[in-house]
Design an enzyme around this catalytic site. Sequence first.
Site, PDB file in Angstrom:
ATOM      1  N   LYS A 111       0.722  -1.804  -0.031  1.00 22.56           N
ATOM      2  CA  LYS A 111       0.044   0.133  -0.152  1.00 22.56           C
ATOM      3  C   LYS A 111       1.009   1.166   0.445  1.00 22.56           C
ATOM      4  O   LYS A 111       0.202   2.745  -0.464  1.00 22.56           O
ATOM      5  CB  LYS A 111      -1.160  -0.262   1.267  1.00 22.56           C
ATOM      6  CG  LYS A 111      -2.179  -1.181   1.407  1.00 22.56           C
ATOM      7  CD  LYS A 111      -3.263  -0.476   2.094  1.00 22.56           C
ATOM      8  CE  LYS A 111      -4.294  -1.810   1.531  1.00 22.56           C
ATOM      9  NZ  LYS A 111      -5.300  -1.759   2.642  1.00 22.56           N
ATOM     10  N   LYS A 194      -3.986  -8.892  -7.807  1.00 17.49           N
ATOM     11  CA  LYS A 194      -6.302  -8.525  -7.160  1.00 17.49           C
ATOM     12  C   LYS A 194      -7.430  -8.345  -6.800  1.00 17.49           C
ATOM     13  O   LYS A 194      -6.321  -6.455  -7.368  1.00 17.49           O
ATOM     14  CB  LYS A 194      -5.645  -7.991  -5.316  1.00 17.49           C
ATOM     15  CG  LYS A 194      -6.389  -8.676  -4.390  1.00 17.49           C
ATOM     16  CD  LYS A 194      -6.140  -8.556  -3.550  1.00 17.49           C
ATOM     17  CE  LYS A 194      -6.032  -7.300  -2.113  1.00 17.49           C
ATOM     18  NZ  LYS A 194      -6.417  -6.587  -1.183  1.00 17.49           N
ATOM     19  N   LYS A 197     -11.017  -2.196  -4.464  1.00 22.01           N
ATOM     20  CA  LYS A 197     -11.734  -1.216  -4.464  1.00 22.01           C
ATOM     21  C   LYS A 197     -10.701  -0.318  -4.620  1.00 22.01           C
ATOM     22  O   LYS A 197     -11.766   1.165  -4.851  1.00 22.01           O
ATOM     23  CB  LYS A 197     -11.914  -1.361  -2.312  1.00 22.01           C
ATOM     24  CG  LYS A 197     -12.764  -2.279  -2.356  1.00 22.01           C
ATOM     25  CD  LYS A 197     -13.285  -1.784  -0.374  1.00 22.01           C
ATOM     26  CE  LYS A 197     -13.742  -3.063   0.636  1.00 22.01           C
ATOM     27  NZ  LYS A 197     -13.267  -3.020   1.631  1.00 22.01           N
TER      28      LYS A 197
HETATM   29  P1  TYM Z   1     -11.460  -5.469   3.501  1.00 19.27           P
HETATM   30  O1  TYM Z   1     -11.901  -4.719   3.744  1.00 19.27           O
HETATM   31  O2  TYM Z   1     -10.283  -5.429   1.945  1.00 19.27           O
HETATM   32  O3  TYM Z   1     -11.854  -7.061   3.045  1.00 19.27           O
HETATM   33  C1  TYM Z   1     -12.822  -7.452   3.241  1.00 19.27           C
HETATM   34  C2  TYM Z   1     -12.583  -9.168   2.541  1.00 19.27           C
HETATM   35  O4  TYM Z   1     -12.964  -9.187   1.535  1.00 19.27           O
HETATM   36  C3  TYM Z   1     -11.758  -9.743   1.247  1.00 19.27           C
HETATM   37  N1  TYM Z   1     -11.392  -9.685  -0.569  1.00 19.27           N
HETATM   38  C4  TYM Z   1     -10.835 -10.282  -1.076  1.00 19.27           C
HETATM   39  N2  TYM Z   1     -11.336 -12.182  -0.758  1.00 19.27           N
HETATM   40  C5  TYM Z   1     -10.782 -12.450  -2.760  1.00 19.27           C
HETATM   41  N3  TYM Z   1     -10.099 -11.735  -3.619  1.00 19.27           N
HETATM   42  C6  TYM Z   1      -9.688 -10.498  -3.796  1.00 19.27           C
HETATM   43  N4  TYM Z   1      -9.577  -9.638  -4.500  1.00 19.27           N
HETATM   44  C7  TYM Z   1     -10.419  -9.716  -1.947  1.00 19.27           C
HETATM   45  N5  TYM Z   1     -10.346  -8.485  -1.883  1.00 19.27           N
HETATM   46  C8  TYM Z   1     -10.898  -8.762  -0.756  1.00 19.27           C
HETATM   47  C9  TYM Z   1     -10.596  -9.867   1.951  1.00 19.27           C
HETATM   48  O5  TYM Z   1     -10.092 -10.642   2.108  1.00 19.27           O
HETATM   49  C10 TYM Z   1     -11.556  -9.597   3.365  1.00 19.27           C
HETATM   50  O6  TYM Z   1     -12.020 -10.490   3.718  1.00 19.27           O
HETATM   51  N6  TYM Z   1      -8.502  -6.045   7.823  1.00 19.27           N
HETATM   52  C11 TYM Z   1      -9.849  -6.731   6.755  1.00 19.27           C
HETATM   53  C12 TYM Z   1     -10.716  -6.004   7.724  1.00 19.27           C
HETATM   54  C13 TYM Z   1     -11.160  -6.340   9.468  1.00 19.27           C
HETATM   55  C14 TYM Z   1     -11.095  -8.133   9.463  1.00 19.27           C
HETATM   56  C15 TYM Z   1     -10.923  -7.731  10.431  1.00 19.27           C
HETATM   57  C16 TYM Z   1     -11.235  -9.136   8.879  1.00 19.27           C
HETATM   58  C17 TYM Z   1     -10.150  -5.428  10.194  1.00 19.27           C
HETATM   59  N7  TYM Z   1     -10.604  -6.605  11.321  1.00 19.27           N
HETATM   60  C18 TYM Z   1     -11.124  -8.764  11.335  1.00 19.27           C
HETATM   61  C19 TYM Z   1     -11.458 -10.393  10.071  1.00 19.27           C
HETATM   62  C20 TYM Z   1     -11.275  -9.930  10.614  1.00 19.27           C
HETATM   63  C21 TYM Z   1      -9.803  -6.296   4.799  1.00 19.27           C
HETATM   64  O7  TYM Z   1      -9.392  -5.085   5.452  1.00 19.27           O
HETATM   65  O8  TYM Z   1     -10.703  -6.230   4.256  1.00 19.27           O
END
Ligand code: TYM
Length: 332
Positions: A111, A194, A197
């Site tokens: 990032k 990947k 967003k």
């Molecule tokens: P975030 O908001 O970036 O993404 C949310 C969820 O979507 C999954 N994801 C994907 N899975 C497959 N292919 C992709 N291209 C893809 N892009 C995103 C992510 O793996 C995620 O499951 N750090 C986390 C949020 C978080 C969290 C937590 C998750 C904060 N605390 C505690 C689990 C437990 C995040 O940034 O997700």
Amino acid sequence: MGRILSGIQPTGNLHLGNYLGAIRNWVTLQNSHENLFCIVDLHALTTLPDPKDMQTWTREVTAAYIAAGINPDQSIIFVQSAVAAHSELAWIFSCLTPLGWLNRMTQFKDKTGKNSEQANLGLYAYPVLMAADILIYKATHVPVGEDQKQHLELARDIAGVFNRQYNVDYFHLPEFFSLKVAARVMSLRDGTSKMSKSDPSDYSRIHVMDDPDTIALKIRKAKTDPDPLASTPHAMENRPEALNLLGIYAALANISLEDACRMFEGASFSGLKQKLTDQLIATLDPIRKKMIDLLKESTYLDHILKEGSLKASEIATKNMNDIKNIVGFLKT
Ligand code: TYM
């Protein structure tokens, strides 16, 4: 019965990767576990979104959870910032986490690139807060996409270092959970990066809120290569776009990647794209329509979040009291 915790950041552009990598699996796990699904607004703050957008996106993620099949009577849906224990535990964990562990986090490096000196402390400490999110509820399973695996491993390491430091067996190690197909959905414009967003191109991803025409257009424009599709994933090893489209199709059709390859063997991309578009619309359009209805009911969404925060706080506060006692905070 195990306890699930997972979350998504309210940063807009909720996409197919979030749905296939996370939300859809939560719906499947919902009946066999106790569930907490969080909207992680403290994490989103690391990107300093406009406050109004943050509110809109928080409701949008809530609506997506419900529209995709998370039942608020069965699962706790809540906002991270409404449960103070997440931040409190994150501080305690910060004092136990060696900088060397954080320096290894690839997502921070990806990032920030060469600008890591300018990045905020929140972005750097982000995985420590994520560990607190999981461990404050003593979650047993964490269903997330492949990109979050390293963060979950850090959470397990932090649980271990806490237990050793205080000579307790308080935290148990949470397990990573993901489905093999679509654990990592790739960009439609570049099969080696990947779906995310933050990609500046809208054509790189399918949004959960895209209407059928937009989905059809984005799939029509998705990058391909000149060869016909082959019969096995192995035979397409160096064809990331082909594998990505087949992987998305397989995930949506609930078949293995191998079966999807066999199904489209020798076909042109246009055949696959047509079938994929149909599958995407069949899956996402009902969710989009429910989301539109739910987003008109902001009082209802806020009520769900309030109820959820109360239930989550009850569990978190009890555990936080144990933790404060373990680390030696005087109860005053
Ligand atoms: P975030 O908001 O970036 O993404 C949310 C969820 O979507 C999954 N994801 C994907 N899975 C497959 N292919 C992709 N291209 C893809 N892009 C995103 C992510 O793996 C995620 O499951 N750090 C986390 C949020 C978080 C969290 C937590 C998750 C904060 N605390 C505690 C689990 C437990 C995040 O940034 O997700």
